[in-house]
Structures are given as C-alpha cells and as structure tokens.
Motif scaffolding. Sequence first.
Motif: not given
Length: 461
Positions: A238-265
Amino acid sequence: MENLGILSVLIPLFIIVMAIITKDVVVSLISGIFLGELVTHGFNPLTAIIALLDGFVGLFAEGWITKTVLFALLVGSIIKLITNSGGVDGFVNYLSTKQKRIDSPKGALLLAYFLGVVIFIESSITALVAGTVARPLCDKNGVSREKLAFVCDSTSAPICSLIPFNAWGALLLGLILASIESHVITGEALPLLVESIIFNFYSLITVILVLVVILFDINIGSMRHAKPHPLQTKAKDTQKDNKSPLLMILPLVVLIVMVPISLYYTGDGDILKGSGSTSVFYAVISSLLFIYIYYVSGKHLTHKEYFNALYEGISDMIPIVLILLLAFLIGDVIKELGTAKYLADIMHGNIPPFLLPFLIFMVGSLTSFSTGTSWGTFSIMMPIALALSASFNIPIPLMIGAVISGGIFGDHVSPISDTTIISSMASGCDHIEHVRTQIPYALISALLASALYLIVGWVVV
C-alpha cells in the motif's frame, strides 16, 4: 555471381525462418552471420569465425551504434528505477481509482495507442514509453503482452513516418534532396515528402487497423492463443500504491522532451538535421540525472538504492542489447553479400509502368524483411524509386510513399528489426512470440496497401 546473388537472399531468409522455428534469435543470428562470412571468405571456417569476431568488435567503432547500445542499456535502468520507486504502482493505482475508463482491457490498449500517436519524435522512444506505461495496466486487466507489443510496434515506426518532424524526416529529406541535387528529379524536398504522406498506404492502414483491433477486440492467428501475463501474487504494498504517479510521469516527460531539444542542438538549430542516435542518448542521460535528483532529494530512493537499480536495469537489458548488436552485424554481412544489389536488379527489365509503385513496395518489403532495417531500405530503394519515377513519368510522391511503406512493412515483420526488438522489450513480451502474433495483422495491412498501389498506379500512371 548469380549463385552468390541467390545466396545473398537465402542467408537472411534462413535466419528469419530459423528464428521463427527455434524461437532463439541469438543462435539464429550467429548461425546466419557465420554462413554469410563463410560465403564471403571462400568457405574457410576459421577465417569466417575470425571475421565474425572481428566484425562484432568492430561495431563499436561506429559512434551511432555505441550510443544506441548505451541508450538501450540505460533505458533498462530508467524502467527499473521507476518501478523500484513505486512510480509504476502509484500510476496504476491512480488510473484504477481516478480514471475508471482507462482501467479496463480496452482502456489499457487505448492508452498505449494514444501514447504511440502523440509521441512521434523517435520510434524507439514511442515504443518504450507506450509499453512501459501501459504494461502494468494490461497485466492488471488480463491483456496479453503480445497484444500490447503489437500496439506499441504498430504505432511507432508508422506514426514516425506519417509525422516526419523527427530523425525519420531528416533521413528521408536527405535522400530526396540527394536525388534533386544530382538532377535525377526536380522539385523541393519538403513539399514532396509531405505530399507522399497520403501515399504511405501501409502506415495509414496499420494505424487505422490497430484502432479497429483495439475497439472490437479482434484476435486472429497466434494472437488468439496469447495468454495474459500472470498477476503478481505478493502481498499488496500500500505504501507504493500511495506513491505519486508523477514518479513515473515526470522522468518520462524529461525523456521525451529532451529528444527534440537534443535534435535541435545536434542539428545546429535545425531539428531536421539533428542526430537521432545522439539525441536519444542525451535524452536518456538527462532522464537518469533528473531521476537521481528527484528521487534521492525526495527520499523516494536512497543513493545506494538508486545505483543498485541502475545496475540491475542494465543487467536486465544485456540479452536485448546482444540481439541488437547481432542485428547490426548481420546488416554488415548482408551488405557484403550484395543482397541489396541483387534485389534492386529485380526491378530492371520490361515492366509496365503502372506496376512500378506496387513493385517498389514489394521489393522494399523484401529488402527490409531480409535486412531488418527500414532506414537501410530507404537508403537503398529511394534513389532507385526516384530514378524510375523520372524515367516513367510517375508521380514522385507516389513512389516516395511506396518506398516508405515497403521499408516499414518489412521491418515490421522481421525478427531481426531493432524496432521489433524494442517493442518486445518495452512490453515485456517474448520476442519471437511478438513476431508470430503480429504477422497476420501486418499481412492484412500489406495486402490492402498492395491493392491500393495497383489501383492508384493504374489510375495515375
């Protein structure tokens, strides 16, 4: 030379048939590579073995291959870190309690489909995110991982080719521009590529077919026998169930957003000229750094737990990376055998012009299927198709669309394709089972695409 030409096709086909029969991709690839080296080195077994070993080591001389390998290894770390932090459990719990429509068999697959459509930056990232996010929901709702892998695979390369503002577009624009610069064809590269989208029949049909399969729960061929992954029987955390979904979402958002930024660079300000392999490598490194700061500072993981998960994730990916490396090596061997040239020669002769779009699609499919690479097929077939377009006065966008469709279809059904391998990995599905269950759907799309190329060829040529 004729016999070698036939062998150049038979050896890749031997690998594919052996992989499907034995369900052991590594042994099949090594066997095929050895046979290829045997043929190209005068049937001397010792020389062939030495060439195989040297070729394997020599792969790392290519920067893009090394970056791709590191990307694959570190992606395993990201998945392991997100899981160990409780991010996956928290995300699933959030969807289960807050988003009832998603917490269903159809909803889980629609989530994977939606992610595959909106993340069109890079095919590997598309399959990775869709598979990682939707896999726990599919397990929870009794959806087989083979079906999830099919959805991930069918919305990765097809979507990237239909929305080519990515590394795919950069490659295709470069190939078209090369033919323009050499005066093979006339026109502007970008408008021609955009116009070709409506003729990319295989990708268009596949994207529609996947949605229909999800909405109406259509299972054909081996997919009817695919079983859901068994649910974990361990005590509920239950401790893991109560964790924020942002623990999964934010790292994936960083992963996705950095691709076009890196392509631009990497493209010096032009995203279409950026390096795909370098960009995904930068993206995964950025995501790992973000995860460390976010998880450790937020006390979701300790410093030691972070690095333990990092190493475990790398370890989990070693079998996949081995397959990727062998797939790259077989590509080099096939080049030595002259497979591409032999297949290209099939196009020469007295062929009715209206058949050419269909034949380009078929030969592109066979080339991609045999070599396991859509990009390699584009590089081989695009100059041929554009030259034929100019010679027979066939609309250029139609021929470009036929090349892209052929490359993606062959890549889709080839067990030595990197996108097929990554889709299996992201979904947690046995690789060969993914190939077996996906083929019937891909063949339906290919048959419909073939009919359209024949009809459109007859009408416009």
